[in-house]
Structures are given as structure tokens and as C-alpha cells.
Design an enzyme around this catalytic site. Structure first.
Site, mmCIF file in Angstrom:
data_model
loop_
_atom_site.group_PDB
_atom_site.id
_atom_site.type_symbol
_atom_site.label_atom_id
_atom_site.label_comp_id
_atom_site.label_asym_id
_atom_site.label_seq_id
_atom_site.Cartn_x
_atom_site.Cartn_y
_atom_site.Cartn_z
ATOM 1 N N SER A 171 -25.485 24.936 -34.485
ATOM 2 C CA SER A 171 -24.485 23.872 -34.526
ATOM 3 C C SER A 171 -23.259 24.199 -35.378
ATOM 4 O O SER A 171 -22.541 25.134 -35.079
ATOM 5 C CB SER A 171 -25.163 22.592 -35.007
ATOM 6 O OG SER A 171 -24.344 21.504 -34.745
ATOM 7 N N HIS A 172 -23.072 23.472 -36.478
ATOM 8 C CA HIS A 172 -21.868 23.667 -37.283
ATOM 9 C C HIS A 172 -21.987 24.855 -38.233
ATOM 10 O O HIS A 172 -21.041 25.153 -38.960
ATOM 11 C CB HIS A 172 -21.576 22.397 -38.083
ATOM 12 C CG HIS A 172 -22.672 22.078 -39.057
ATOM 13 N ND1 HIS A 172 -23.875 21.544 -38.668
ATOM 14 C CD2 HIS A 172 -22.760 22.251 -40.384
ATOM 15 C CE1 HIS A 172 -24.647 21.387 -39.726
ATOM 16 N NE2 HIS A 172 -23.988 21.804 -40.793
ATOM 17 N N ASP A 184 -17.386 21.181 -32.993
ATOM 18 C CA ASP A 184 -18.168 22.192 -33.710
ATOM 19 C C ASP A 184 -18.803 23.228 -32.782
ATOM 20 O O ASP A 184 -18.541 23.240 -31.576
ATOM 21 C CB ASP A 184 -19.239 21.518 -34.579
ATOM 22 C CG ASP A 184 -20.401 20.977 -33.760
ATOM 23 O OD1 ASP A 184 -20.176 20.623 -32.592
ATOM 24 O OD2 ASP A 184 -21.529 20.903 -34.285
ATOM 25 N N ASP A 216 -21.661 23.720 -31.263
ATOM 26 C CA ASP A 216 -22.349 23.328 -30.030
ATOM 27 C C ASP A 216 -21.733 22.102 -29.362
ATOM 28 O O ASP A 216 -22.302 21.549 -28.423
ATOM 29 C CB ASP A 216 -23.831 23.099 -30.309
ATOM 30 C CG ASP A 216 -24.075 21.968 -31.294
ATOM 31 O OD1 ASP A 216 -23.185 21.698 -32.140
ATOM 32 O OD2 ASP A 216 -25.143 21.343 -31.229
ATOM 33 N N ASP A 243 -21.146 18.950 -30.364
ATOM 34 C CA ASP A 243 -21.559 17.554 -30.533
ATOM 35 C C ASP A 243 -20.804 16.841 -31.663
ATOM 36 O O ASP A 243 -20.894 15.624 -31.788
ATOM 37 C CB ASP A 243 -23.084 17.428 -30.711
ATOM 38 C CG ASP A 243 -23.627 18.239 -31.868
ATOM 39 O OD1 ASP A 243 -22.841 18.913 -32.558
ATOM 40 O OD2 ASP A 243 -24.862 18.200 -32.077
ATOM 41 N N ARG A 244 -20.056 17.585 -32.477
ATOM 42 C CA ARG A 244 -19.282 16.931 -33.539
ATOM 43 C C ARG A 244 -17.811 16.827 -33.153
ATOM 44 O O ARG A 244 -17.326 17.607 -32.332
ATOM 45 C CB ARG A 244 -19.355 17.731 -34.834
ATOM 46 C CG ARG A 244 -20.721 17.788 -35.429
ATOM 47 C CD ARG A 244 -20.656 18.496 -36.764
ATOM 48 N NE ARG A 244 -21.985 18.488 -37.381
ATOM 49 C CZ ARG A 244 -22.208 18.557 -38.666
ATOM 50 N NH1 ARG A 244 -21.192 18.674 -39.508
ATOM 51 N NH2 ARG A 244 -23.432 18.534 -39.149
ATOM 52 N N LYS A 301 -25.080 13.305 -30.004
ATOM 53 C CA LYS A 301 -23.695 13.009 -30.332
ATOM 54 C C LYS A 301 -22.818 13.890 -29.457
ATOM 55 O O LYS A 301 -23.276 14.910 -28.941
ATOM 56 C CB LYS A 301 -23.432 13.204 -31.819
ATOM 57 C CG LYS A 301 -23.814 14.548 -32.409
ATOM 58 C CD LYS A 301 -23.666 14.474 -33.931
ATOM 59 C CE LYS A 301 -23.858 15.817 -34.598
ATOM 60 N NZ LYS A 301 -25.250 16.087 -34.947
HETATM 61 C C1 VG1 Z 1 -26.260 17.500 -41.082
HETATM 62 C C2 VG1 Z 1 -25.598 16.137 -41.091
HETATM 63 C C3 VG1 Z 1 -26.319 15.198 -40.139
HETATM 64 C C4 VG1 Z 1 -26.353 15.826 -38.747
HETATM 65 C C5 VG1 Z 1 -26.965 17.203 -38.810
HETATM 66 C C6 VG1 Z 1 -26.914 17.928 -37.482
HETATM 67 O O1 VG1 Z 1 -27.601 17.385 -41.532
HETATM 68 O O2 VG1 Z 1 -25.578 15.609 -42.386
HETATM 69 O O3 VG1 Z 1 -25.670 13.956 -40.135
HETATM 70 O O4 VG1 Z 1 -27.092 15.014 -37.870
HETATM 71 O O5 VG1 Z 1 -26.271 18.013 -39.756
HETATM 72 O O6 VG1 Z 1 -25.616 18.079 -37.020
HETATM 73 P P1 VG1 Z 1 -28.033 17.738 -43.031
HETATM 74 O O7 VG1 Z 1 -29.531 17.557 -43.060
HETATM 75 O O8 VG1 Z 1 -27.583 19.129 -43.280
HETATM 76 O O9 VG1 Z 1 -27.319 16.775 -43.911
HETATM 77 V V1 VG1 Z 1 -25.214 19.382 -36.022
HETATM 78 O O10 VG1 Z 1 -23.761 19.121 -35.348
HETATM 79 O O11 VG1 Z 1 -25.285 20.654 -37.154
HETATM 80 O O12 VG1 Z 1 -26.542 19.474 -34.980
HETATM 81 CO CO CO Z 2 -23.389 20.329 -33.754
#
Ligand code: VG1
Ligand code: CO
Length: 543
Positions: A113-114, A277, A279, A281-282, A376
């Protein structure tokens, strides 16, 4: 066909976090690592014999190899069919949509993801259920258990599938259907938003900048914004998905999407800017010299969603993760909508959406989405904003100002302290927990503490309980401090400190958030003895 049963042994640490299993790419590339976990996924969902799955990822380094392994393992485990995005690519929301559209038995998404990508950065894998949403905790725990008892996995020996050619291919007896990753998703967006109104606005000179950050949304944004909505070629920048995201950190926030921020604060700024981001979704939404915090974006969408045709009948209800600001709660109260507070992570919204209780969900971490899928969805949020602006005939700044004037403003910020020693971060939270009983009534920075607790969630649909979902201190004026440890990082611990203060207006709606939050920030540092525990008080990233 030749199916091989490979003897293996459990590999420690295959425990899914907030969103799937994330590790350094090199860890995933170790012998048996990916295979063990994929077999654990299959075992945890009762096997894949006769089932149909969706598989795709965000194109980061190792995506292509991992897809081939998963296909051969799915075939060896008896799956009937796998739908794969061309080149092994699917954005997370597009994968969620394909699972639902084709009524498959779920899907595997490859992404961290991010997190950055590349041979020395991060890789990830997660399973989504037949409803299109991330596996709930009961299923991720079953995966962890299966991984911890892993003794053998099954894999088909054979050639790679040509993932570049659209159409049906065979791996043993299993059909691999390679499909256009964009078309079905873009069609879905056309059913939800008023493309004519957005097209007219753009034709009238409204300038859009979309920064795909060399990640997965490039092809989706080009098709939707440039091809279908008529935005000029070049509207989408960093549009070519790259295995290392061009060295960028594909996290759409003001720190990492600096190129976009510079342009939006420049002399010839476009009317609207957005980024997504790794993937897809952000999302981050910006106007000329206006940054829309994700919590505010959620509230604005809740207040205006009826302007989009897919939501013309109004929302069923809304939900936000606990650390997300209460801005959306005020809109929900004004509109008589139910508003739910869930733990961090999109997997907690699935039951509420499936039960028809909510149709809009959001997180402070740049995540917004609706029940059109069960993830998302970054481009969905971009299109929702464009739809709202087109229908209101106003710019981002005007929409924000009138929103704050009507509902007041929840000043909000998140401070991240990264790469901490795990033990030190845990000691900070343990010490804070120990102080909780004595905190109510205590005055700090001129504010009185009303309550201090650890958030525990009971799912109103299935009754499941999730504990330890965030340390929170609430003041008598409603201001809040929330702390929790990240569940998506791959190095050490990341302490997230969420800060919020509400101002009803009409005065004080125009402050700089870090200034407006000054007392809360200082209170967070002193109450947790941050200096004493982690030896610092300045965060790495402020959003
Ligand atoms: C983070 C964010 C959370 C989000 C998750 C996945 O998690 O705070 O709100 O759902 O990333 O996002 P954490 O446990 O690091 O706080 V993504 O776009 O990386 O799938
Ligand atoms: Co993501």
C-alpha cells in the site's frame, strides 16, 4: 499436470497486521516465505478447491513473480479459475470490485500500500473475502495459526502464464482469465457520478492535477480523467506505475506528495489537486493553497454526497475509525444519520456496509470510500469531490469555508514517531495506561481531563470484540489525544499521536492547525512523558 508437494516448516512472524502481511521485500523473497503464507491463506479459508479467485497487485517489485507463484499454487490446490489483471496489476478498489462483480470466492491482493516499494523496501499480501472486503480478524488469526503449523504446500510445476495477453490461459486444469484491469472499474464510476457535469466543468476551463505517484492509479486516472472526462493529456502526472514507484514514497500526504503541494501553492496553481497511494485506495484532496484534511474531506462528502447520482437518495449512515476526527459526526447529527466509530483499518467497516447500516466510511489516514466496493477508494474520492464542485459551482476553498461556517471546525493533526525501539514504544503506552485511573479531573495546559481509556470495539453486527484499539484522553471541551502503534510498518515501532480540538465559530475558524492544536500537542507530550520514554518530542511526519 505435475503437482509437487513441498515440505516446509513454519516461518515465525507471519502475522497479518492492520491490512495484511507486510514485510521487507527481501523477506518475502526468502525460500518458502511467500508459499507458506499463501498456503496458510488457502487453509484458513477452507481450501480453494473448485473456487474462483481474483489476483492482482499494485505492480511493485516482486509483484510479477508473486502472481505466478500464487497462480501455480491455486492450480495445485484445485482452484477452478483465477481472474488476473493484465500484467498482474489491479488497484485495491478495482480488485474489490472484481470480486463482487464476478461473485468470486474472494481474492488475493499484493501490495504494501502506502509503504515504499523495491528490492530493499516493502512488499505485502492480503486476502479479501467474497464480499470484496479485507478478511476480518477471525480469518486473519486463522491464517496466522495455519502459518504457524505449516508443514507442506502444494504447487504446480510449469511455465509462467503470459499475463500480458488478455484472454483465457490454462495452468494445469485451472483457467486463468487475464483481463483489462481498468474497464470494469471505470464503468462502475460512471454509474455513481455525474460525468456530464464534471466534463462540462473541465471543458469550461477548470484545471485538474492528479498525481498518481508512479503507483497503480496511473492507468485508471488516465482512462477516467483524460479519456472519459476530457481533461487534457498530462493532467495525470507520475502516471506510469513503476516497481519502485520511481523512488517515491507513494503515500498521498503533504509530506510525501510534495511535488503536488508545491504546484498547488504556486503562482499558476490548478483549481483542484489530488494524489493517491501505492495500491490506489488512499486519496489526498487539495485546492489552490487549501489542504483538505482527510477527516474534513469525509465530513464534506457526508454533507454533499446527495449531489452525486449514486447517492441521490441520501446516505444510509456513516462510519469513521476512532482516531478520525468527529467532523463527520456533526454532519451525521444534523442529517439524522447513524454514525459508527470503529477501530483503525478498513476491515472493520465491512459488516456495517454488508448489513446496510452505512454507505460512507472514512479514516484520518487519507482513506475514504462507500459501499460501492468494500475497500477505501482513492479515485472514487477524487471523482466525488469533482462531482460536488461541479454541482455546487464552487472551488475547494469556498466549499471548506462554508462547511466550517455551518458545522464548526475540528482542528486535527496526526504526528508520527517512526522507527522507535519496540520496547520503548510499548513502555510509553504501558506507563500511560498505568496513569489512566488518576487522570480524570487533572488539569493540563489549562484544560481538564474528562476521561482516559483504551478503545474497545464490539461489532454491532456479529458481536465480535476487538480490544486495545487506541489509548485516548478526552478533555472536558471535547478535545482529544489518541495514541496507538502502527500495524503496517516493517521496521521497529511507529507511534501515532492523533490530536483534535473543536471550535464552533464564527471566530477562530481560520487558524493554522498546528497552532490551534498547540495546547493539545504539549499535553500529549507531557502526559506520556515522551521525552523520557523515546528521547524525543518532534515527530518524523506531521499530517
Ligand atoms: C494505517 C492507517 C490505517 C489504514 C492502514 C492501511 O494503519 O493508520 O488507517 O487503514 O494504514 O492503509 P496503521 O496500523 O499503520 O496505523 V493502506 O492504504 O496502507 O492499506
Ligand atoms: Co493503500
Amino acid at each position: 499436470m505435475t503437482i509437487v508437494t513441498v515440505t516446509t516448516e513454519p516461518i515465525p512472524g507471519q502475522k497479518p497486521g492492520t491490512s495484511g502481511l507486510r514485510k521487507k521485500t527481501q523477506v518475502f523473497m526468502q525460500r518458502h516465505y511467500l508459499e507458506n503464507f499463501v498456503q496458510a491463506i488457502f487453509d484458513a479459508i477452507g481450501g480453494v478447491s473448485g473456487k474462483t479467485l481474483v489476483v492482482g497487485g499494485d505492480g511493485r517489485y516482486f509483484n510479477d513473480r508473486a502472481v505466478q507463484v500464487i497462480l501455480r499454487m491455486a492450480a495445485a490446490n484445485g482452484a477452478a479459475k483465477v481472474l488476473v489483471g493484465q500484467g498482474g496489476i489491479l488497484s485495491t478498489p478495482a480488485a474489490s470490485h472484481l470480486i463482487r462483480l464476478n461473485k468470486t470466492d474472494g481474492g488475493i491482493i499484493l501490495s504494501a500500500s502506502h509503504n515504499p516499494g523495491g528490492p530493499d523496501e516493502d512488499f505485502g499480501i492480503k486476502f479479501n473475502m467474497p464480499n470484496g472486503g479485507p478478511a476480518p480478524e477471525s480469518v486473519t488469526s486463522a491464517m496466522y495459526e495455519a502459518a504457524n503449523g505449516m508443514t507442506e504446500y502444494r504447487i504446480h510445476e510449469g511455465h509462467d502464464v503470459d499475463l500480458d495477453s488478455i484472454g483465457d490461459h490454462m495452468v494445469g486444469d485451472m483457467v486463468v482469465q487475464v483481463m483489462d484491469p481498468v474497464a470494469d472499474y471505470a464503468d462502475l464510476m460512471e454509474t455513481l457520478f455525474d460525468f456530464d457535469a464534471i466534463r462540462d466543468m473541465i471543458a469550461g476551463g477548470f484545471r485538474v492535477r492528479m498525481d498518481s505517484m508512479c503507483a497503480v492509479t496511473g492507468p485508471y486516472a488516465v482512462e477516467i480523467l483524460e479519456n472519459r472526462l476530457g481533461a487534457p493529456r498530462g493532467t495525470v502526472v507520475n502516471r506510469q506505475p513503476l516497481p519502485d514507484f520511481g523512488g517515491m514514497h507513494p503515500d498521498p500526504n503533504p509530506v510525501w506528495a510534495k511535488m503536488l503541494m508545491d504546484e498547488m501553492w504556486g503562482s499558476d496553481a490548478p483549481d483542484f489537486g489530488a494524489a493517491s497511494d501505492g495500491d490506489g485506495d488512499r486519496n489526498m484532496i487539495v485546492g489552490p493553497e487549501v489542504y483538505v484534511s482527510p477527516s474534513d474531506s469525509l465530513a464534506v462528502i457526508a454533507a454533499n454526497a446527495h449531489l452525486a447520482k449514486g447517492y441521490a437518495d441520501g446516505l444510509k449512515g456513516v462510519a469513521r475509525s476512532m482516531p478520525t476526527s468527529g467532523a463527520v459526526d456533526r454532519v451525521a447529527a444534523a442529517k439524522g444519520l447513524d454514525c459508527y466509530e470503529t477501530p483503525t483499518g478498513w476491515k472493520f467497516f465491512g459488516n456495517l456496509m454488508d448489513a446496510g447500516r452505512v454507505s460512507l466510511c472514512g479514516e484520518e489516514s487519507f482513506g475514504t470510500g462507500s459501499d460501492h466496493v468494500r475497500e477505501k477508494d482513492g479515485l472514487w474520492a477524487v471523482l466525488m469531490w469533482l462531482n460536488i464542485l461541479a454541482k455546487r459551482g464552487e472551488g475547494v476553498g469556498a466549499v471548506m469555508a462554508s462547511h466550517f461556517a455551518e458545522y464548526g471546525r475540528n482542528y486535527y493533526s496526526r504526528h508520527d514517531y517512526e522507527a522507535l525501539e519496540n520496547a520503548k514504544a510499548e513502555a510509553l503506552l504501558d506507563a500511560l495506561t498505568a496513569r489512566f485511573p488518576e487522570l480524570p479531573g487533572v488539569e493540563v495546559e489549562g484544560m481538564t481531563i474528562a476521561s482516559a481509556d483504551i478503545f474497545k470495539y464490539e461489532d454491532p453486527v456479529d458481536g465480535s470484540v476487538s480490544d486495545n484499539q487506541g489509548w485516548r484522553i478526552v478533555f472536558e471541551d471535547g478535545s482529544r489525544i489518541v495514541m496507538r502503534l502502527s500495524g503496517t510498518g516493517t521496521t521497529g515501532a511507529t507511534l501515532r499521536v492523533y490530536l483534535e480540538r473543536y471550535v464552533s465559530g464564527p471566530d477562530g475558524l481560520d487558524e493554522e492547525p498546528q497552532t490551534a492544536l498547540g495546547p493539545i500537542i504539549r499535553a500529549a507530550r507531557s502526559l506520556s512523558d515522551m521525552e523520557g520514554h523515546i528521547g524525543r518530542t518532534e515527530p518524523d511526519v506531521i499530517t
